[in-house]
Design a protein around this motif. Structure first.
Motif, short mmCIF file in Angstrom:
data_model
loop_
_atom_site.label_atom_id
_atom_site.label_comp_id
_atom_site.label_asym_id
_atom_site.label_seq_id
_atom_site.Cartn_x
_atom_site.Cartn_y
_atom_site.Cartn_z
N THR A 33 0.81 -1.23 0.00
CA THR A 33 0.00 0.00 0.00
C THR A 33 0.84 1.27 0.00
O THR A 33 0.32 2.35 -0.27
CB THR A 33 -0.97 0.00 1.19
N LYS A 34 2.12 1.17 0.30
CA LYS A 34 2.99 2.34 0.18
C LYS A 34 3.18 2.76 -1.27
O LYS A 34 3.48 3.92 -1.56
CB LYS A 34 4.37 2.03 0.78
N TYR A 35 3.01 1.81 -2.19
CA TYR A 35 3.36 2.06 -3.59
C TYR A 35 2.21 1.89 -4.58
O TYR A 35 2.26 2.43 -5.68
CB TYR A 35 4.49 1.12 -4.02
N VAL A 36 1.19 1.14 -4.20
CA VAL A 36 0.11 0.82 -5.13
C VAL A 36 -1.20 1.38 -4.56
O VAL A 36 -1.52 1.16 -3.39
CB VAL A 36 0.00 -0.70 -5.35
N SER A 37 -1.95 2.09 -5.37
CA SER A 37 -3.17 2.75 -4.91
C SER A 37 -4.31 1.76 -4.70
O SER A 37 -4.30 0.65 -5.24
CB SER A 37 -3.60 3.82 -5.92
N ASP A 38 -5.32 2.21 -3.96
CA ASP A 38 -6.51 1.39 -3.74
C ASP A 38 -7.18 1.04 -5.06
O ASP A 38 -7.66 -0.09 -5.25
CB ASP A 38 -7.51 2.13 -2.85
N VAL A 39 -7.25 2.01 -5.97
CA VAL A 39 -7.91 1.77 -7.26
C VAL A 39 -7.18 0.70 -8.04
O VAL A 39 -7.81 -0.20 -8.64
CB VAL A 39 -7.98 3.09 -8.06
N GLU A 40 -5.85 0.74 -8.04
CA GLU A 40 -5.08 -0.28 -8.74
C GLU A 40 -5.26 -1.64 -8.07
O GLU A 40 -5.43 -2.66 -8.76
CB GLU A 40 -3.60 0.10 -8.75
N ILE A 41 -5.22 -1.67 -6.76
CA ILE A 41 -5.42 -2.93 -6.03
C ILE A 41 -6.77 -3.52 -6.39
O ILE A 41 -6.90 -4.73 -6.67
CB ILE A 41 -5.30 -2.70 -4.52
N GLY A 42 -7.81 -2.68 -6.40
CA GLY A 42 -9.15 -3.16 -6.73
C GLY A 42 -9.28 -3.62 -8.17
O GLY A 42 -9.88 -4.66 -8.45
N THR A 43 -8.71 -2.85 -9.10
CA THR A 43 -8.83 -3.18 -10.52
C THR A 43 -8.14 -4.50 -10.85
O THR A 43 -8.73 -5.38 -11.50
CB THR A 43 -8.23 -2.05 -11.38
N TYR A 44 -6.90 -4.66 -10.42
CA TYR A 44 -6.16 -5.88 -10.75
C TYR A 44 -6.70 -7.07 -9.97
O TYR A 44 -6.72 -8.20 -10.48
CB TYR A 44 -4.67 -5.67 -10.49
N GLY A 45 -7.16 -6.83 -8.73
CA GLY A 45 -7.75 -7.91 -7.97
C GLY A 45 -9.02 -8.44 -8.60
O GLY A 45 -9.28 -9.64 -8.60
N LYS A 46 -9.80 -7.54 -9.18
CA LYS A 46 -11.08 -7.94 -9.77
C LYS A 46 -10.91 -8.61 -11.13
O LYS A 46 -11.56 -9.62 -11.42
CB LYS A 46 -12.00 -6.72 -9.92
N TYR A 47 -10.04 -8.03 -11.97
CA TYR A 47 -10.02 -8.44 -13.38
C TYR A 47 -8.92 -9.44 -13.74
O TYR A 47 -8.86 -9.88 -14.88
CB TYR A 47 -9.92 -7.20 -14.27
N LEU A 48 -8.07 -9.79 -12.79
CA LEU A 48 -7.05 -10.79 -13.06
C LEU A 48 -7.30 -12.03 -12.22
O LEU A 48 -7.85 -11.94 -11.11
CB LEU A 48 -5.66 -10.23 -12.74
N PRO A 49 -6.88 -13.21 -12.69
CA PRO A 49 -6.92 -14.40 -11.84
C PRO A 49 -6.09 -14.15 -10.58
O PRO A 49 -5.12 -13.39 -10.61
CB PRO A 49 -6.30 -15.49 -12.71
N PRO A 50 -6.44 -14.76 -9.44
CA PRO A 50 -5.72 -14.48 -8.19
C PRO A 50 -4.21 -14.61 -8.29
O PRO A 50 -3.48 -13.76 -7.75
CB PRO A 50 -6.32 -15.52 -7.23
N SER A 51 -3.71 -15.63 -8.98
CA SER A 51 -2.26 -15.81 -9.06
C SER A 51 -1.60 -14.67 -9.82
O SER A 51 -0.54 -14.16 -9.44
CB SER A 51 -1.92 -17.15 -9.71
N ASP A 52 -2.23 -14.24 -10.93
CA ASP A 52 -1.68 -13.13 -11.72
C ASP A 52 -1.79 -11.82 -10.95
O ASP A 52 -0.88 -10.98 -11.00
CB ASP A 52 -2.40 -13.02 -13.05
N ALA A 53 -2.90 -11.63 -10.25
CA ALA A 53 -3.09 -10.40 -9.47
C ALA A 53 -2.04 -10.28 -8.38
O ALA A 53 -1.44 -9.22 -8.19
CB ALA A 53 -4.49 -10.37 -8.88
N ALA A 54 -1.80 -11.37 -7.66
CA ALA A 54 -0.82 -11.34 -6.57
C ALA A 54 0.57 -11.03 -7.11
O ALA A 54 1.31 -10.21 -6.53
CB ALA A 54 -0.83 -12.67 -5.83
N ARG A 55 0.96 -11.67 -8.22
CA ARG A 55 2.27 -11.41 -8.81
C ARG A 55 2.41 -9.97 -9.28
O ARG A 55 3.43 -9.31 -9.04
CB ARG A 55 2.54 -12.37 -9.97
N LEU A 56 1.39 -9.46 -9.97
CA LEU A 56 1.47 -8.11 -10.50
C LEU A 56 1.56 -7.08 -9.39
O LEU A 56 2.35 -6.13 -9.47
CB LEU A 56 0.25 -7.81 -11.39
N LEU A 57 0.75 -7.22 -8.34
CA LEU A 57 0.76 -6.25 -7.26
C LEU A 57 2.13 -6.17 -6.59
O LEU A 57 2.65 -5.08 -6.32
CB LEU A 57 -0.32 -6.59 -6.24
#
Length: 422
Positions: A208-232
């Protein structure tokens, strides 16, 4: 619950770009037995240790070792009571270690725990690690940051004479965590209803120091969990990575894997235009009042009385609508960009998310910067695979397939990170 849920989950932890050791710990513990689904559930937790090097690692590891053991062995009937007992016991275990060894004195750890069971989800929390929930086109922070900045914001809500503190300076100064004190207040909230399509993200502040809430929400929603975790985690490292970073992503679906949202939504106020509602209520009150007066003039007492009652109803409804708008304006509820709100007391936060071309292009720019660095530093990357993903992402963006585009960009970025010399 009227449907059988199925959970997809993934986790990722990383030391970051500047640290040599990882003071984060996590656990994903599924129900040992099917019967425990109804009175315990699945446990997902993250702990971010502090105290430096081995001290922080020991604190977070002690919390994560203690938590599932006590939670599933607890004699408490309700999972929220068992979670509180488990986190309390984790605090005691860390504190005991600190009092017995001078080098470990006042060591501590944050801890954010998510329980998913038959009747809903429960959140247990101490510190500034966070739990988010993504529902439809919004991301909600479910935990309160126990920091000087957030506590001051809460006090200012009740006393406007107080001054704000510098969030950059005090945003990560903890007021509460597990370990330093013999007793600590632990936030346990729930159960709340979850729905098919909901995504939960449990993370340390290294994200959360580097990635915004909107980005966390967008990638969490639209990517598979494994891809979302890696990207974040990759994004946190790409933007500095000065801290350890740990992410758990949990997606809720039906037993058949579908994530269609039901019609009912718990504790969410649908978007509404209160000005139009107020105008309609005013006109209704005016019409009912005039009608009551006319009928009374012609001595039609009963219809006049009914219209009078209707006029009073419209008047009260107008007042309540106006009062709700004032409560939003005063900050009692947090207003999202789309006009909707989650009924959480400020400073719990909410934000609207939207998948569009800008979402894909932002990742494309990040991939371009990283690829330039990788080429200049001669990283050992699979460049053929990277360029293939890059081309697929660009084509998907041109075709307005934005979900596919961010998926390809996320995998392209991950290919570059695998070549970093460590």
């Amino acid at each position: 619950m009227q449907w059988t849920p199925k959970f997809q989950y993934a986790t990722r932890t990383d030391t970051g770009m500047k640290r040599q050791n990882n003071e984060d710990s996590y656990c994903i513990t599924l129900c040992p037995e099917d019967t425990q689904w109804f009175n315990r559930g699945h446990l997902f937790a993250i702990a971010d240790g502090m105290g430096g090097h081995e001290v922080g690692e020991l604190a977070s590891k002690t919390a994560i070792d203690t938590l599932p053991h006590v939670f599933y062995k607890s004699g408490r009937e309700h999972p929220s009571e068992a979670l509180l007992e488990a986190m309390t016991e984790a605090n005691r275990a860390i504190y005991d270690i600190g009092t017995k060894n001078r080098d470990f004195k006042r060591m501590g750890t944050t801890c954010s725990s998510l329980v998913m069971y038959a009747d809903g989800f429960i959140v247990g929390h101490a510190g500034d690690s966070r739990i988010y929930r993504v529902r439809e086109e919004r991301v909600d922070q479910l935990t309160f940051d126990h920091t000087v900045a957030w506590e001051q914001k809460l006090r200012k809500h009740h006393d406007q004479s107080l001054v704000d503190v510098d969030p950059e300076k005090y945003g990560h100064v903890l007021t509460r965590c597990l370990g330093p004190e013999a007793h600590v207040k632990i936030d346990v909230e729930g159960p709340f209803e979850y729905q098919p399509g909901d995504v939960f993200i449990v993370c340390s502040d290294g994200l959360t120091k580097y990635v915004s809430d909107v980005e966390i929400g967008t990638y969490g929603k639209y990517l598979p969990p494994s891809d979302a975790a890696r990207l974040l985690v990759n994004l946190a490292n790409l933007r500095g990575g000065a801290d350890n970073c740990t992410v758990i992503v949990v997606r809720v679906s039906k037993q058949d894997g579908s994530t269609t949202l039901p019609a009912t939504v718990e504790y969410v106020v649908p978007p509404m235009n209160t000005r139009r509602i107020q105008l309609a209520l005013f006109l209704g009150t005016l019409a009912a009042g005039i009608g009551a007066g006319v009928l009374s003039y012609y001595q039609w007492a009963v219809p006049a009385a009914l219209l009078g009652v209707l006029a009073v109803f419209f008047l009260i409804s107008s007042y309540l609508t106006s009062r709700q708008r004032q409560r939003f304006a005063s900050g009692e509820f947090e207003m999202a960009e789309d006009g909707s709100s989650t009924i959480f007391f400020r400073p719990y936060r909410t934000a609207a998310i939207r998948l569009n071309a800008a979402s894909a292009e932002k990742l494309g720019e990040a991939a371009a910067r990283l690829s330039n660095t990788a080429e200049a530093a001669n990283w050992k990357c699979d460049w053929n695979a990277f360029h293939a993903k890059q081309e697929q992402a660009i084509n998907a963006t041109h075709e307005r397939k934005y979900r596919q585009a961010i998926l390809e960009w996320s995998r392209a970025i991950d290919l570059l990170f695998t070549g970093i010399p460590r």
